[in-house]
Design an enzyme around this catalytic site. Structure first.
Site, mmCIF file in Angstrom:
data_model
loop_
_atom_site.group_PDB
_atom_site.id
_atom_site.type_symbol
_atom_site.label_atom_id
_atom_site.label_comp_id
_atom_site.label_asym_id
_atom_site.label_seq_id
_atom_site.Cartn_x
_atom_site.Cartn_y
_atom_site.Cartn_z
ATOM 1 N N HIS A 78 -6.698 -5.740 -1.920
ATOM 2 C CA HIS A 78 -5.637 -4.903 -1.362
ATOM 3 C C HIS A 78 -4.794 -5.730 -0.402
ATOM 4 O O HIS A 78 -4.934 -5.650 0.829
ATOM 5 C CB HIS A 78 -6.257 -3.695 -0.666
ATOM 6 C CG HIS A 78 -5.282 -2.582 -0.418
ATOM 7 N ND1 HIS A 78 -4.614 -1.939 -1.438
ATOM 8 C CD2 HIS A 78 -4.862 -1.998 0.727
ATOM 9 C CE1 HIS A 78 -3.829 -1.007 -0.934
ATOM 10 N NE2 HIS A 78 -3.948 -1.032 0.385
ATOM 11 N N SER A 91 0.845 -1.189 0.000
ATOM 12 C CA SER A 91 0.000 0.000 0.000
ATOM 13 C C SER A 91 0.887 1.247 0.000
ATOM 14 O O SER A 91 1.679 1.413 -0.922
ATOM 15 C CB SER A 91 -0.959 -0.035 1.193
ATOM 16 O OG SER A 91 -1.992 0.900 1.040
ATOM 17 N N ASP A 127 -8.403 -5.055 -6.365
ATOM 18 C CA ASP A 127 -8.106 -4.063 -5.343
ATOM 19 C C ASP A 127 -8.954 -2.799 -5.539
ATOM 20 O O ASP A 127 -8.831 -2.117 -6.556
ATOM 21 C CB ASP A 127 -6.621 -3.703 -5.409
ATOM 22 C CG ASP A 127 -6.145 -2.887 -4.229
ATOM 23 O OD1 ASP A 127 -6.988 -2.286 -3.539
ATOM 24 O OD2 ASP A 127 -4.928 -2.856 -3.987
#
Length: 669
Positions: free
Chosen positions: A613, A494, A581
């Site tokens: 994600h 991320s 995602d």
């Protein structure tokens, strides 16, 4: 020509007689670290009669339940075939275990419940393209809970009362632009929250469903992540806040609802007040935790002080209270020793007795797990960066936190960025240290938990001062003999993935290689594709990252996007991405892979079509980590377990550059 590795002799030297070598420390199998735990996430029912937990069923994590008095009578409650259940909670009447589940990582979480006696499973929110939220559960309203559902307008969650027995949903409040609500223990909405244009939040009082026009409290951008209402006492007369107004770190504040008078219950100059233990019967605060270098509980009321002292004395490791009965007579306590697998215990308050229920990963008992060492690292402008260092056992056999000689290092960057790293068992730290690397995790500016000034210091600093903090931490590690400047990899997911891309693009000779997991490469397209239900937080993104609606903001986002500097990348890069995602769209990875491929710059790209994600399915996580450790071994001369069948057992699709990751081309034949 790019050189992937330097001779391992760079790290050789004269070792003291007591020192170990890597050969003395066995390799820990990936599956033992990243495979399914034997049991995890236990909860005790409010009435104390049942224990639930998450454990494998036919290789997939599912819900299990057993009478609290006889765990031998455990039975599975669910039968998920592919996607693991990762969390659960009890209905207030103790009749059902509830959980949320999405499809393939799309984060359209739906709410399910399973009756303990009958085993009947109910989908309480059977809607398409909907993300359900649990808003409030109260032990004073045992037949129902409050949920938020965004099936009318994907940006806003309408509030419904859910009758748990029938599954009937009754509209409580249509949401016309509010970021959230706070209810009391009678399940009445009391406060509504609305985003401000400056990135702050306005809080309004709610009375019998009517939202006041006059603000109750207004909070600007500076306090937006450290000030909010937490909970009402059961009688509804007291409201607790986490509050950083007129101070730096978030304090625990008590407010008399009738008079508005506030009293500071707890504050700490080092860190925000964290987890709070409330009396299940009254809703009053009993204790709170502070997490600076490590988490520690502090009792507020005398009735809990003795219990916390007993647990501190009789547990071997950092403990966390994870679940309690309504009568408060029994607690579940998780104990994390770091150098041994975590365990969960039943604590009988009256008898002052701890009974071990399970060890989450018994296969790691006796494994050569490494100690984690909190560090305070100074940034170039004087900010203190709370960080965590783990060293391979053979360069720190006494667990002193001092390396006997430099070793290669992985800078492991947390996501968020509005999150933090903490002390405790960390599978990635253990895995990488076992492979021969020092592992350093840094709470760079913008991380949460250390006060509002530390968060605000990261505003508009993506790829700049936030990145400087990471570089300063690397220099600290070099100065202190942890590693050498030419043997540091950067890795993260991320925002940590963004930091990896920024590292190899903006400082192209600093890192030996990078591993990016679901990281954004283009801040324009990142902000264009955030999920609609993040609408309330959009202005805060703009104020803290860069505003795409202004020329100045556009220029800033352009210069902070690694995609625009892909041609500068010189070091090997591995990218992992979930196709579904919703936070960091798959195009974020595709764009930079395409840009690098067009310039013949080596990059390896692995996509998982059933993930979002991050990689929730262990088989996929193990596969990507198999590729990663062999990639790092070539780059940093560390150890690696061969890929074997790990990739074939997963859904991994190698879209580009298999030839740049050792063993990958053969593994996918």
């Amino acid at each position: 020509m790019i050189r992937y590795a330097l001779p391992a002799l760079l790290f050789a030297g004269v070792m003291p007689a007591h020192a170990q070598s890597a050969a003395d420390v066995p390799l820990i199998a990936r599956t033992k670290i990243f495979g399914n735990p034997s049991k995890t996430a236990a909860k005790i029912s409010p009435d104390g009669k049942w224990l639930s937990w998450i454990a494998p069923r036919d290789g997939v994590l599912n819900l299990w339940v057993a009478p609290a008095s006889d765990l031998a009578k455990a039975k599975p409650l669910t039968d998920e075939k592919t996607r693991p259940i990762r969390s659960s909670f009890w209905s207030p009447d103790s009749k059902a275990v509830l959980f949320i589940q999405d499809k393939g990582g799309d984060e359209n979480f739906l709410l399910y419940g399973v009756n303990v006696d009958s085993g009947k499973q109910t989908n309480y929110t059977p809607f398409e393209k909907t993300r359900a939220q649990v808003l409030h559960i109260s032990l004073k309203a045992k037949d129902r809970i409050l949920v938020g559902i965004n099936n009318r307008d994907p940006r806003w969650h309408d509030v419904y009362s859910l009758d748990l027995a029938s599954g009937k949903l009754t509209l409580v409040q249509q949401n016309d632009g509010y970021g959230g609500y706070l209810a009391d223990d009678q399940l009445k909405l009391r406060i509504a929250m609305k985003a401000r244009a400056d990135g702050g939040t306005t809080y309004y009082r709610v009375t019998d469903g009517a939202i006041d026009s006059k603000p109750l409290v207004e909070v600007g951008l500076e306090d937006s992540q450290t000030t909010s209402p937490w909970a009402f006492t059961v009688d509804g007369k007291t409201l607790y806040w986490t509050d950083s107004r007129n101070r730096n770190t978030a304090a625990l504040v008590e407010q008399d609802v009738a008079s508005g008078k506030t009293t500071v219950i707890a504050q700490d100059a080092r860190a925000d007040i964290g987890q709070t233990l409330f009396d299940e019967r009254t809703g009053r605060v009993q204790a709170y935790s502070v997490d600076y270098l490590k988490q520690e509980y502090v009792a507020v009321s005398d009735d809990i002080k003795e219990d916390l002292a007993f647990l501190k004395k009789n547990t071997k490791g950092q403990f966390t209270v994870t679940s309690r009965t309504e009568a408060e007579d029994k607690w579940l306590v998780a104990v994390d020793p770091v150098t041994a697998p975590a365990s969960t215990w039943l604590y009988d308050r009256k008898a002052k007795k701890l009974t071990q229920l399970y060890v989450s990963r018994p296969e790691l008992e006796g494994a050569p797990l490494a100690a984690m060492h909190p560090q305070e690292i100074k940034a170039r402008d004087g900010l203190t960066l709370v960080s965590y260092l783990t060293l391979p056992k053979w360069v720190d056999p006494g667990s002193s936190g001092k390396a006997s000689r430099p070793v290669p290092m992985v800078l492991l960057v947390h996501g968020g960025p509005w999150a933090r790293d903490g002390f405790g068992y960390n599978g990635y730290h253990q895995w990488l240290a076992n492979r021969g690397y020092a592992v350093l995790s840094v709470n760079y500016r913008g991380s949460t938990g250390f006060g509002k000034n530390f968060i605000s210091a990261g505003d508009l600093q993506w790829g700049r001062k936030m990145h400087d903090d990471l570089l300063d931490a690397v220099q600290w590690a070099v100065r202190n003999g942890v590693t050498t400047a030419d043997k540091v990899a950067i890795m993260g997911g991320s925002y940590g993935g963004y930091a990896t891309l920024a590292g190899v693009a903006f400082t192209p000779t600093t890192f030996a290689c990078g591993v990016d997991i679901v990281g954004p490469s283009n801040l324009f397209t990142l902000l264009q594709t955030i999920p609609p239900y993040w609408e309330a937080g959009k202005q805060q993104f703009y104020k803290r990252m860069g505003d795409p609606t202004t020329e100045e903001g556009k220029a800033l986002l352009k210069e902070r996007s690694p995609l625009n500097f892909a041609g500068d990348i010189q070091r090997p890069l591995l990218i992992g991405q979930g196709a579904n995602d919703p936070r960091v769209n798959v195009r974020e990875s595709e764009q930079i892979v395409d840009a690098m491929a067009a310039k013949n710059i080596p990059v390896t790209y692995v996509v998982f079509p059933d993930e979002g994600h991050g990689f929730a399915r262990p088989v996929n996580n193990i596969a990507f980590n198999a590729v990663t450790e062999n990639f790092l071994a070539k780059c940093l001369n560390g150890r690696a377990e061969p890929i074997g069948d790990a990739v074939k057992a997963s859904t991994a699709q190698v879209k580009h550059g298999a030839e740049f990751a050792p063993g990958l081309a053969d593994a996918i034949k």
